[in-house]
Write an enzyme that holds these catalytic residues in place. Structure first.
Site, PDB file in Angstrom:
ATOM      1  N   TYR A  22     -15.577   4.574  -7.367  1.00 17.28           N
ATOM      2  CA  TYR A  22     -15.640   4.036  -6.006  1.00 17.28           C
ATOM      3  C   TYR A  22     -16.615   4.761  -5.084  1.00 17.28           C
ATOM      4  O   TYR A  22     -16.716   4.407  -3.909  1.00 17.28           O
ATOM      5  CB  TYR A  22     -14.228   4.040  -5.383  1.00 17.28           C
ATOM      6  N   HIS A 100     -14.863  -6.541  -4.905  1.00 18.14           N
ATOM      7  CA  HIS A 100     -14.422  -5.247  -5.452  1.00 18.14           C
ATOM      8  C   HIS A 100     -15.613  -4.314  -5.504  1.00 18.14           C
ATOM      9  O   HIS A 100     -16.737  -4.734  -5.801  1.00 18.14           O
ATOM     10  CB  HIS A 100     -13.847  -5.424  -6.864  1.00 18.14           C
TER      11      HIS A 100
END
Ligand code: DQA
Length: 146
Positions: A22, A100
């Site tokens: 991330y 995402h």
């Protein structure tokens, strides 16, 4: 144009959580980038994050009565199993863009399924924090088709 950006479970931990997947950008920084791009594109951003599924459903219900033109959603792990959030999203009549940070299709099999897939306009994944900016561009185009 008004765009609602919804972030779900564990996404407040972006910047600290699993940087290999991330990155190190925080959700607050992502919100700032969205507001900056939104200003360029003529879109006002309202951002919401919660770790509580019922709170997410109630925010979506409230959005039904508000005058948003499109919704972006990164629901985190809820994407893969929450029929409650799926049904709440299905109430909305404006375009919904699922996004995402990570490429969910290159990860564990449970992440390959999105229970939102049939109620969203489209999905963007795998571009890190840029997934949000791409999703915003997609939402603006969906509202104002060229
Ligand atoms: C995520 C992907 C999900 O599978 C995961 O549960 C998350 C984050 C992403 O942004 O890549 O929490 O939605």
């Amino acid at each position: 144009m008004k765009i609602l950006v919804l972030n779900g479970i564990n996404l407040n931990m972006f910047g600290k959580r699993d940087p290999a997947q991330y990155g190190t950008t925080t959700l607050a920084e992502i919100d700032d980038r969205l507001r900056t791009l939104g200003a360029e594109l003529g879109a006002e951003i309202t951002a919401f994050q919660t770790n509580f599924e019922g709170a997410m459903c109630e925010r979506i219900h409230a959005a039904f009565a508000e005058d948003f033109d499109a919704v972006l959603i990164n629901a985190g792990a809820w994407t893969h199993y929450s029929y409650g959030i799926r049904d709440a999203l299905a109430i909305l009549t404006v375009p919904i863009i699922e996004l995402h940070m990570s490429n969910v299709h290159a990860r564990e099999p449970f992440r390959h399924v999105s229970v939102f897939a049939d109620v969203v306009k489209g999905q963007i994944c795998g571009f890190g924090a840029d997934s949000y900016l791409l999703a915003l561009r997609a939402a603006v185009s969906a509202v104002q088709p060229k």
